[in-house]
Design an enzyme around this catalytic site. Sequence first.
Site: not given
Length: 488
Positions: A152, A230, A251, A285
């Site tokens: 991302n 994830s 993270e 996130c």
Amino acid sequence: MKREFDKLYINGEWVKGSSENVIPNHSPFDHSVLGSITAASKEDLDKAYKSAEKAQKAWADEPPQAKRQIMERAVSIVEENKELIIEWLINESGSTYMKAAGEVSVSINSMKEAATYPYRMVGKILPSQVPGKENRVYREPLGVVGIISPWNFPFHLAVRSIATALATGNGVVVKPATHTPVTGGLLFASIFEEAGLPKGLLNVVVGKGSEIGDDIVTHPIPRLISFTGSTEVGRRIGELAGRHLKKTALELGGNNVFIVLDDANLDQAVESALFGKFYHQGQICMSINRIMVHKDMYDTFVDAFVSRVKGLNVGNPSDKSTHIGPLIDQDQVDRILKDIESSKDQGAEVVLGGNADKNMLYPTVLTHVTNSMPIAKNEIFGPVAAIIPFNDDEEAIQLANEHPYGLSGAVHSSSIERATNVAHRVETGMIHINDEPVNDEPHMPFGGEKDSGLGRFNGEWALEEFTTVKWLAVQHKRRDYGPFIEKR
């Protein structure tokens, strides 16, 4: 810098992977082919780790100015090639131009912060309870760090670990997400090669998780595994690392709340929510997952928010006026649409959007959402805003803490003290007053609580994660061991 990438980078050489798998690389917007890479095998991964281990020993002994010079050269190369990197981010990750440019800028700041680390590897001299003894504490590199980067924010979320690991004297092996092998890994091989990094210190293995995913964690050489992604995958990495007594910096997912109290500035809250929800299509996130609005402001907020969402430009991410580009793949679109439909069945109302065209999910707003609906319980990771009403501050806090995540968040109020009191009680690693949750500063601790991960990135906190300390004691005077040693 290189412009074409079809090989792995191991021991300072561009080499073809030895796996039978080939990883295609294509645009999530128009599915145009960007290239293909023969994947890494377990043997390739082993060579990468051994190369990093061998090179790291000499690198750890380099003086701090030598490490800093490499980092500063790397920063200059990124600055000189900013438009090329932006182009890759647009093509490979579906980033809008605005997002890609912002990602490169924040990455440069992270690299500049890392360039200070060689001079911050400080130790201590402490007193001793033993007469004539001097206690010394040295900060040292861990050795080799394994880095698994996400798709991302591939450039930034890779470089914050790569630069930190190298600047603190470690060797590195990077496995980028298969969606973004270039922006999450191979670009850095080219950048640091040009910067003069010694061969073997940085290795990039592009491979399938099913083939080398476990091995990058369980291989005996790395001391730390840095992963962004994830919660599900993070749990697996944590379990594997724990069995082998390795450190982890994780993270993971978020279910971030954006709380609008009844005395909030409406315009400011709406603008913050717009950015925090739809920046990079919500594929962050830290993106807002639940917009929670006091019941007295709910209808007014919804009207104002929907009006602003309608003004977002959807389309080709390379167009500089585009706000919303594609999601990374069709699976993400299908997953989110399923959660929208399930939430509608439970009483949610779609007041805007709710439709998709291939990878393009149009900005969507749902009202009458409850905390138990799938669109509120699950991490959305897409351009869908779920707006939940609450009655008072206590209920807002209770709803915020009901789910097992705690990465980021925001609270809006005209009373800083009131907002701060609420923020303190939200169980999260980061939270912002009268702003939105998508914030990252290279000198501030970045990380989550609960199911959102372990450890902290950035600044002095990253130094703790990517190094270790050694207690070395010096007995300057002959020690008296008491009655254990018979006097002669």
